[in-house]
Write a protein that holds these residues in place. Structure first.
Motif, PDB file in Angstrom:
ATOM      1  N   ASP A   3      17.855  11.346 -27.612  1.00 43.14           N
ATOM      2  CA  ASP A   3      16.965  11.156 -26.178  1.00 43.14           C
ATOM      3  C   ASP A   3      17.698  10.944 -24.989  1.00 43.14           C
ATOM      4  O   ASP A   3      19.012  10.629 -24.958  1.00 43.14           O
ATOM      5  CB  ASP A   3      16.358   9.750 -26.016  1.00 43.14           C
ATOM      6  CG  ASP A   3      15.338   9.636 -27.145  1.00 43.14           C
ATOM      7  OD1 ASP A   3      15.530   8.722 -28.280  1.00 43.14           O
ATOM      8  OD2 ASP A   3      14.159  10.086 -26.750  1.00 43.14           O
ATOM      9  N   TYR A   5      17.837  10.887 -20.851  1.00 41.46           N
ATOM     10  CA  TYR A   5      17.962  10.099 -20.069  1.00 41.46           C
ATOM     11  C   TYR A   5      18.408  10.513 -18.238  1.00 41.46           C
ATOM     12  O   TYR A   5      19.408  10.757 -18.531  1.00 41.46           O
ATOM     13  CB  TYR A   5      17.696   9.078 -19.855  1.00 41.46           C
ATOM     14  CG  TYR A   5      17.128   7.799 -21.006  1.00 41.46           C
ATOM     15  CD1 TYR A   5      15.512   7.219 -20.564  1.00 41.46           C
ATOM     16  CD2 TYR A   5      17.706   7.886 -22.395  1.00 41.46           C
ATOM     17  CE1 TYR A   5      15.032   7.015 -21.766  1.00 41.46           C
ATOM     18  CE2 TYR A   5      16.894   7.204 -23.675  1.00 41.46           C
ATOM     19  CZ  TYR A   5      15.639   6.951 -23.044  1.00 41.46           C
ATOM     20  OH  TYR A   5      15.278   5.900 -24.117  1.00 41.46           O
ATOM     21  N   THR A  28      14.716  14.834 -26.360  1.00 41.26           N
ATOM     22  CA  THR A  28      13.343  14.491 -25.771  1.00 41.26           C
ATOM     23  C   THR A  28      13.856  14.242 -24.074  1.00 41.26           C
ATOM     24  O   THR A  28      15.011  13.478 -24.396  1.00 41.26           O
ATOM     25  CB  THR A  28      12.803  12.764 -26.335  1.00 41.26           C
ATOM     26  OG1 THR A  28      12.655  12.839 -27.889  1.00 41.26           O
ATOM     27  CG2 THR A  28      11.043  12.508 -26.007  1.00 41.26           C
ATOM     28  N   TYR A  29      13.459  14.248 -23.360  1.00 40.76           N
ATOM     29  CA  TYR A  29      13.314  14.344 -22.042  1.00 40.76           C
ATOM     30  C   TYR A  29      13.097  12.871 -20.966  1.00 40.76           C
ATOM     31  O   TYR A  29      11.598  13.584 -21.178  1.00 40.76           O
ATOM     32  CB  TYR A  29      14.052  15.694 -21.406  1.00 40.76           C
ATOM     33  CG  TYR A  29      14.251  15.722 -20.090  1.00 40.76           C
ATOM     34  CD1 TYR A  29      14.935  14.893 -19.350  1.00 40.76           C
ATOM     35  CD2 TYR A  29      13.386  16.802 -19.237  1.00 40.76           C
ATOM     36  CE1 TYR A  29      15.868  15.257 -18.196  1.00 40.76           C
ATOM     37  CE2 TYR A  29      14.090  16.511 -17.988  1.00 40.76           C
ATOM     38  CZ  TYR A  29      15.159  16.449 -17.274  1.00 40.76           C
ATOM     39  OH  TYR A  29      15.154  16.189 -15.685  1.00 40.76           O
ATOM     40  N   HIS A  30      14.016  12.526 -21.056  1.00 45.25           N
ATOM     41  CA  HIS A  30      13.379  11.095 -20.097  1.00 45.25           C
ATOM     42  C   HIS A  30      13.902  11.567 -18.478  1.00 45.25           C
ATOM     43  O   HIS A  30      14.325  11.219 -18.856  1.00 45.25           O
ATOM     44  CB  HIS A  30      13.616   9.998 -20.656  1.00 45.25           C
ATOM     45  CG  HIS A  30      13.201   9.994 -21.715  1.00 45.25           C
ATOM     46  ND1 HIS A  30      12.465   9.266 -22.665  1.00 45.25           N
ATOM     47  CD2 HIS A  30      14.149  10.244 -22.958  1.00 45.25           C
ATOM     48  CE1 HIS A  30      12.039   8.800 -24.105  1.00 45.25           C
ATOM     49  NE2 HIS A  30      13.323   9.585 -24.541  1.00 45.25           N
ATOM     50  N   TYR A  31      12.768  11.887 -18.078  1.00 46.70           N
ATOM     51  CA  TYR A  31      12.859  11.473 -16.366  1.00 46.70           C
ATOM     52  C   TYR A  31      13.102  11.345 -15.697  1.00 46.70           C
ATOM     53  O   TYR A  31      12.222   9.884 -15.579  1.00 46.70           O
ATOM     54  CB  TYR A  31      12.332  12.789 -15.746  1.00 46.70           C
ATOM     55  CG  TYR A  31      12.212  13.556 -14.498  1.00 46.70           C
ATOM     56  CD1 TYR A  31      13.127  14.804 -13.924  1.00 46.70           C
ATOM     57  CD2 TYR A  31      12.364  13.081 -13.340  1.00 46.70           C
ATOM     58  CE1 TYR A  31      13.533  14.894 -12.915  1.00 46.70           C
ATOM     59  CE2 TYR A  31      12.298  13.252 -11.517  1.00 46.70           C
ATOM     60  CZ  TYR A  31      13.163  14.577 -11.568  1.00 46.70           C
ATOM     61  OH  TYR A  31      13.214  15.154 -10.533  1.00 46.70           O
TER      62      TYR A  31
END
Lengths: 260, 239
Positions: A3, A5, A28-31
């Motif tokens: 992940d 962030y 997984t890209y968490h903006y």
């Protein structure tokens, strides 16, 4: 499980995004919206109590230092190696990244933040600004924002930062006069780091950057902007950085994915 | 052929000497005297424009920046391994290596300069102009004395650093994994000065200081670990 962030594909936020695209590793890209202060919100502080982006979490292991995290990515995942094999070349890669992180990026950030600080804040309540500042966990960060919002940074500091950015531009141009990439014959983490911070430099009229002044840096910028993986990373932008990247590509005469 | 330029009273020099001893390497040694500002002598500034020790010469390569010298030694002489066996351990070692340069060393240098009443001798002032611009500026600031605000910022940074080190040592004997590593080597010589400067550390850090001090590589240079009024890296200017 991987992940990331992070904010836009830019500066420190961009390092893991560019790096993982070059390695071809899914994540997984968490903006994290810096403008909305999401990095100082409880949800993000639970991941990184320092409130700085990026944060990279791999199978429960959290990394918040972007340059050591890039070395981690290169070591822990398959894909093309992003560090030169020869020890001295590796040292050159690391010293350029150290210079970038400790001298260049903070200088560029100081100049950019002071240019941007005025308009969005006018009309905002001082108490509201103060309340936002109080949420910043690291004292040096809090002091920086306080300076920006209330005292203003001294013109002397800003001039010194501009001098340092220009010095860095000349240094990188000299390195690139001798080698195709910053750490020698092969594309490396040094190129990713410097590109993440300097990708839009030709749009900045404050600095003498162009085919006349810095031909080697310009050749390198064209080579970086032509890389499909770096273009794909710009594709993760929600807008502002992707638009700037498209503007730079147009100025440099580099074909983008949208034109290809 | 390898040659190390170093000085007594330089925590950064100590990190390199400990690493060399751990790896069983014996380079030619060039000892500089920081009290006499020999690190600003023209011949040395020609080697390193920052006018700072340590500097490692390896054949025709000039290698500077302490933690990056340690990594260079690890890359050129991998045995015995000192940076960790896994990417996680190596990340932690590099994180601490960076933290020393951005937080610990710059603020310790400022607190130390004030505590030991540091002075730049008159005959050394003119030579400051030979240094890289930012380095020269830092020395000129030191010469004028650091103001109350800067000393408060540095004291706070050092107390946070001591807390962070204590937190990582709460459940571990060593800073980056289950073995002595470059993280311990990079941090130790700076932390070892805390006591002499009246800076507090928590019990787990005290125990760790003793563990590191017991290593033969550290005992061999123990006489050179004293605090000396000299400058470290520049403190961060923006965040």
């Amino acid at each position: 499980m991987l992940d990331v962030y992070s904010w836009e594909p830019n500066a420190n936020s961009g390092k893991p995004l560019f790096c993982l695209h070059e390695k071809g590793i899914p994540f997984t890209y968490h903006y994290i919206d810096l403008v909305a202060h999401e990095h100082h919100g409880d949800k993000f502080l639970a991941i990184n109590p320092d409130g700085t982006v990026p944060a990279i979490v791999h199978d429960g292991f959290t990394m918040t230092e972007s340059t050591p995290a890039m070395e981690y990515i290169d070591e822990a995942f398959p894909g093309p190696p992003l560090r030169p094999a020869a020890p001295f070349r590796r040292w050159q890669m690391r010293i350029l990244l150290r210079y970038l992180d400790n001298v260049v990026t903070p200088s560029l950030a100081m100049v950019a933040a002071n240019r941007a600080a005025g308009p969005p804040l006018t009309g905002r309540d001082a108490d509201e600004i103060r309340a936002n500042l109080d949420r910043i966990p690291l004292p040096e960060r809090r002091a920086m924002w306080d300076k920006l919002m209330f005292d203003g940074t001294s013109p002397r500091d800003i001039e010194e930062s501009q001098r340092r950015v220009m010095e860095a531009i000349r240094r990188f141009d000299r390195v690139l006069a001798r080698n195709p990439w910053l750490a020698g014959e092969t594309f490396s983490l040094a190129d990713i780091g410097v590109f993440a911070t300097f990708h839009a430099l030709p749009l900045e009229d404050d600095y003498e950057v162009g085919d006349v002044w810095t031909p080697h840096l310009m050749r390198w910028l064209r080579a970086c902007h032509s890389r499909p993986a770096l273009q794909a990373a710009f594709g993760m932008s929600r807008g502002p950085i992707a638009r700037r990247a498209a503007d730079v590509r147009r100025q440099l005469g580099v074909a983008g994915v949208e034109q290809a | 052929m390898m040659r190390l330029h170093f000085a007594a009273g330089s925590a950064h020099s100590a990190s390199v000497r400990i690493t060399l001893a751990e790896k069983g390497l014996e380079p030619e040694l060039h000892r500089l005297n920081l009290v006499h500002f020999e690190q600003h002598a023209p011949a040395f500034v020609a080697l390193n424009r920052h006018g700072a020790v340590p500097v490692l010469e390896d054949s025709d390569h000039v290698v500077i920046e302490t933690f990056l010298i340690l990594e260079y030694l690890e890359d050129t002489h991998p045995e015995p391994p000192l940076i960790g066996d896994t990417p996680r351990q190596r990340y932690l070692a590099r994180k601490w290596g960076k933290y020393v340069e951005t937080h610990l060393a710059p603020h310790l240098a400022i607190a130390r300069w004030a505590a030991l009443n540091g002075k730049v001798p008159e005959d050394a002032v003119a030579r400051l102009a030979n240094l890289h611009t930012a380095r020269c500026e830092l020395w000129l600031r030191a010469r004028g004395g650091f103001d109350k605000d800067q000393l408060a910022v540095s004291a706070q940074a050092l107390s946070i650093a001591a807390r962070r080190i204590a937190a990582d040592l709460a459940d571990n004997d060593w800073l980056a994994g289950d073995r002595f590593s470059l993280a311990d080597i990079a941090v130790y010589p700076h932390l070892a000065q805390f006591g002499a400067l009246g800076l507090a550390v928590a019990p787990p850090v005290e125990a760790w200081l003793k563990r590191v001090a017991a290593r033969p590589s550290v005992q061999a240079i123990a006489g050179d670990l004293f605090p000396l009024a000299t400058m470290g890296p520049e403190p961060g200017r923006w965040g």
